[in-house]
Design a protein around this motif. Structure first.
Motif, PDB file in Angstrom:
ATOM      1  N   ASN A 114      24.360  32.046 -40.853  1.00  0.00           N
ATOM      2  CA  ASN A 114      23.639  31.129 -41.725  1.00  0.00           C
ATOM      3  C   ASN A 114      22.347  30.629 -41.100  1.00  0.00           C
ATOM      4  O   ASN A 114      21.875  29.547 -41.402  1.00  0.00           O
ATOM      5  CB  ASN A 114      24.533  29.941 -42.098  1.00  0.00           C
ATOM      6  CG  ASN A 114      24.990  29.160 -40.870  1.00  0.00           C
ATOM      7  OD1 ASN A 114      24.785  29.605 -39.741  1.00  0.00           O
ATOM      8  ND2 ASN A 114      25.609  28.010 -41.088  1.00  0.00           N
ATOM      9  N   PHE A 115      21.759  31.427 -40.209  1.00  0.00           N
ATOM     10  CA  PHE A 115      20.459  31.071 -39.641  1.00  0.00           C
ATOM     11  C   PHE A 115      19.367  31.286 -40.685  1.00  0.00           C
ATOM     12  O   PHE A 115      19.559  31.986 -41.687  1.00  0.00           O
ATOM     13  CB  PHE A 115      20.171  31.888 -38.385  1.00  0.00           C
ATOM     14  CG  PHE A 115      20.353  33.369 -38.544  1.00  0.00           C
ATOM     15  CD1 PHE A 115      19.344  34.162 -39.064  1.00  0.00           C
ATOM     16  CD2 PHE A 115      21.543  33.974 -38.176  1.00  0.00           C
ATOM     17  CE1 PHE A 115      19.505  35.518 -39.230  1.00  0.00           C
ATOM     18  CE2 PHE A 115      21.716  35.341 -38.322  1.00  0.00           C
ATOM     19  CZ  PHE A 115      20.700  36.118 -38.854  1.00  0.00           C
ATOM     20  N   ILE A 116      18.214  30.693 -40.432  1.00  0.00           N
ATOM     21  CA  ILE A 116      17.085  30.787 -41.351  1.00  0.00           C
ATOM     22  C   ILE A 116      16.306  32.062 -41.050  1.00  0.00           C
ATOM     23  O   ILE A 116      15.793  32.243 -39.950  1.00  0.00           O
ATOM     24  CB  ILE A 116      16.176  29.553 -41.222  1.00  0.00           C
ATOM     25  CG1 ILE A 116      16.967  28.284 -41.540  1.00  0.00           C
ATOM     26  CG2 ILE A 116      14.958  29.674 -42.142  1.00  0.00           C
ATOM     27  CD1 ILE A 116      16.260  27.000 -41.177  1.00  0.00           C
ATOM     28  N   ARG A 117      16.223  32.959 -42.030  1.00  0.00           N
ATOM     29  CA  ARG A 117      15.569  34.247 -41.782  1.00  0.00           C
ATOM     30  C   ARG A 117      14.042  34.134 -41.789  1.00  0.00           C
ATOM     31  O   ARG A 117      13.363  34.892 -41.092  1.00  0.00           O
ATOM     32  CB  ARG A 117      16.033  35.264 -42.821  1.00  0.00           C
ATOM     33  CG  ARG A 117      17.546  35.392 -42.801  1.00  0.00           C
ATOM     34  CD  ARG A 117      18.060  36.589 -43.550  1.00  0.00           C
ATOM     35  NE  ARG A 117      19.481  36.521 -43.810  1.00  0.00           N
ATOM     36  CZ  ARG A 117      20.431  36.415 -42.891  1.00  0.00           C
ATOM     37  NH1 ARG A 117      20.115  36.329 -41.644  1.00  0.00           N
ATOM     38  NH2 ARG A 117      21.706  36.352 -43.216  1.00  0.00           N
ATOM     39  N   ASN A 118      13.514  33.226 -42.563  1.00  0.00           N
ATOM     40  CA  ASN A 118      12.063  33.005 -42.566  1.00  0.00           C
ATOM     41  C   ASN A 118      11.719  32.078 -41.401  1.00  0.00           C
ATOM     42  O   ASN A 118      11.480  30.889 -41.563  1.00  0.00           O
ATOM     43  CB  ASN A 118      11.612  32.404 -43.888  1.00  0.00           C
ATOM     44  CG  ASN A 118      10.106  32.264 -43.968  1.00  0.00           C
ATOM     45  OD1 ASN A 118       9.349  32.993 -43.323  1.00  0.00           O
ATOM     46  ND2 ASN A 118       9.641  31.314 -44.761  1.00  0.00           N
ATOM     47  N   SER A 119      11.753  32.655 -40.194  1.00  0.00           N
ATOM     48  CA  SER A 119      11.589  31.864 -38.974  1.00  0.00           C
ATOM     49  C   SER A 119      11.069  32.742 -37.853  1.00  0.00           C
ATOM     50  O   SER A 119      11.023  33.968 -37.964  1.00  0.00           O
ATOM     51  CB  SER A 119      12.937  31.246 -38.560  1.00  0.00           C
ATOM     52  OG  SER A 119      13.885  32.273 -38.306  1.00  0.00           O
ATOM     53  N   LEU A 120      10.685  32.094 -36.769  1.00  0.00           N
ATOM     54  CA  LEU A 120      10.242  32.785 -35.560  1.00  0.00           C
ATOM     55  C   LEU A 120      11.287  32.564 -34.476  1.00  0.00           C
ATOM     56  O   LEU A 120      11.793  31.458 -34.305  1.00  0.00           O
ATOM     57  CB  LEU A 120       8.896  32.222 -35.096  1.00  0.00           C
ATOM     58  CG  LEU A 120       8.270  32.856 -33.854  1.00  0.00           C
ATOM     59  CD1 LEU A 120       7.803  34.279 -34.151  1.00  0.00           C
ATOM     60  CD2 LEU A 120       7.100  32.017 -33.353  1.00  0.00           C
ATOM     61  N   ALA A 121      11.642  33.636 -33.758  1.00  0.00           N
ATOM     62  CA  ALA A 121      12.569  33.530 -32.630  1.00  0.00           C
ATOM     63  C   ALA A 121      11.819  33.902 -31.356  1.00  0.00           C
ATOM     64  O   ALA A 121      11.023  34.843 -31.351  1.00  0.00           O
ATOM     65  CB  ALA A 121      13.757  34.463 -32.819  1.00  0.00           C
ATOM     66  N   VAL A 122      12.066  33.164 -30.275  1.00  0.00           N
ATOM     67  CA  VAL A 122      11.396  33.444 -29.004  1.00  0.00           C
ATOM     68  C   VAL A 122      12.434  33.630 -27.909  1.00  0.00           C
ATOM     69  O   VAL A 122      13.529  33.073 -27.960  1.00  0.00           O
ATOM     70  CB  VAL A 122      10.413  32.307 -28.618  1.00  0.00           C
ATOM     71  CG1 VAL A 122       9.316  32.172 -29.666  1.00  0.00           C
ATOM     72  CG2 VAL A 122      11.130  30.975 -28.429  1.00  0.00           C
ATOM     73  N   ASP A 123      12.079  34.435 -26.912  1.00  0.00           N
ATOM     74  CA  ASP A 123      12.992  34.670 -25.792  1.00  0.00           C
ATOM     75  C   ASP A 123      12.189  35.195 -24.611  1.00  0.00           C
ATOM     76  O   ASP A 123      11.021  35.586 -24.741  1.00  0.00           O
ATOM     77  CB  ASP A 123      14.076  35.663 -26.190  1.00  0.00           C
ATOM     78  CG  ASP A 123      15.309  35.580 -25.294  1.00  0.00           C
ATOM     79  OD1 ASP A 123      15.426  34.585 -24.544  1.00  0.00           O
ATOM     80  OD2 ASP A 123      16.135  36.504 -25.325  1.00  0.00           O
ATOM     81  N   ALA A 124      12.837  35.215 -23.449  1.00  0.00           N
ATOM     82  CA  ALA A 124      12.204  35.699 -22.222  1.00  0.00           C
ATOM     83  C   ALA A 124      13.174  36.609 -21.487  1.00  0.00           C
ATOM     84  O   ALA A 124      14.377  36.608 -21.742  1.00  0.00           O
ATOM     85  CB  ALA A 124      11.799  34.530 -21.328  1.00  0.00           C
ATOM     86  N   ALA A 125      12.633  37.387 -20.561  1.00  0.00           N
ATOM     87  CA  ALA A 125      13.437  38.236 -19.691  1.00  0.00           C
ATOM     88  C   ALA A 125      12.833  38.196 -18.299  1.00  0.00           C
ATOM     89  O   ALA A 125      11.619  38.070 -18.140  1.00  0.00           O
ATOM     90  CB  ALA A 125      13.468  39.669 -20.215  1.00  0.00           C
ATOM     91  N   CYS A 126      13.696  38.275 -17.292  1.00  0.00           N
ATOM     92  CA  CYS A 126      13.223  38.231 -15.918  1.00  0.00           C
ATOM     93  C   CYS A 126      14.084  39.148 -15.057  1.00  0.00           C
ATOM     94  O   CYS A 126      15.313  39.053 -15.077  1.00  0.00           O
ATOM     95  CB  CYS A 126      13.278  36.798 -15.379  1.00  0.00           C
ATOM     96  SG  CYS A 126      12.398  36.577 -13.814  1.00  0.00           S
ATOM     97  N   SER A 127      13.436  40.055 -14.343  1.00  0.00           N
ATOM     98  CA  SER A 127      14.134  40.971 -13.428  1.00  0.00           C
ATOM     99  C   SER A 127      14.134  40.361 -12.041  1.00  0.00           C
ATOM    100  O   SER A 127      13.181  40.516 -11.277  1.00  0.00           O
ATOM    101  CB  SER A 127      13.445  42.340 -13.416  1.00  0.00           C
ATOM    102  OG  SER A 127      13.418  42.894 -14.703  1.00  0.00           O
TER     103      SER A 127
END
Length: 207
Positions: free
Chosen positions: A73-86
């Protein structure tokens, strides 16, 4: 005779609705990050222009593999952000993805000697700044409570030690904190519920 097309330019020299490819091309040629799309009718183009670009762009076959499963039930008209680190610290990068289509909206890095928490913070501020600049009234999701709290407090409380290699990272931190101190925003920040919905759409898939 080719069917006539109409064009919406959301980001370009002069945003608007155009009834020829030549006029549209003038607005996007050489314009970094231009956002535009063709429509079959003038009415469809006129209706799409005020909606903003991310409801329409990015629905091509090459983006299909990134589309979020239609569960939750998340909002599809949205922006998602994330990061990755090695490593910790290590090579750090971050990005933002439009949830409805899986389209990558921005991607920064990799940067040397960063951390995942710092990347999550920078991604969230980048998303807020972009949405404000584009006058986009959609929420932004992050799966990092640290990043959400740091943004709320307008300070990146990292324990990362500065060095020559990560000077660009600390420059980004300073710029992000300055933006938070000097700007207000209407964007709602929401916590992505990984246990309910799976990995956040902006996840780099390296776990």
């Amino acid at each position: 005779m080719p069917k006539k097309k109409y064009y919406v330019v959301w980001k370009g020299v002069k945003p608007g609705v155009y009834d020829s490819w030549i006029d549209c091309k003038r607005q996007i040629d050489g314009f970094e990050g231009a956002l535009y799309k063709s429509f079959d009718t003038k009415a469809a183009a006129a209706a799409a222009y005020p909606d903003g670009p991310w409801k329409y762009i990015g629905k091509s076959k090459e983006n299909k593999k990134n589309t979020v499963p239609l569960t939750g039930n998340f909002i599809r008209n949205s922006l998602a952000v994330d990061a990755a680190c090695s490593g910790n610290p290590g090579k750090m990068e971050y990005r933002g993805v439009y949830v409805e289509t899986g389209l990558e909206i921005f991607h920064q890095g990799p940067y040397e000697k960063g951390t995942n928490n710092v990347g999550e913070f920078l991604a969230l501020v980048h998303g807020l700044a972009l949405l404000k600049k584009q006058d986009m009234n959609i929420p932004v999701y992050s799966d990092s409570m640290n990043a959400i709290l740091w943004v709320k407090n307008k300070q990146c409380k990292t324990k990362l030690e500065p060095c020559e290699a990560n000077a660009p990272v600390f420059d980004l931190i300073a710029r992000a904190e300055k933006w938070l101190q000097e700007n207000t925003y209407k964007t709602v920040i929401l916590k992505w519920e990984t246990e309910k919905w799976g990995e956040i759409p902006a996840d780099f898939g390296r776990k």
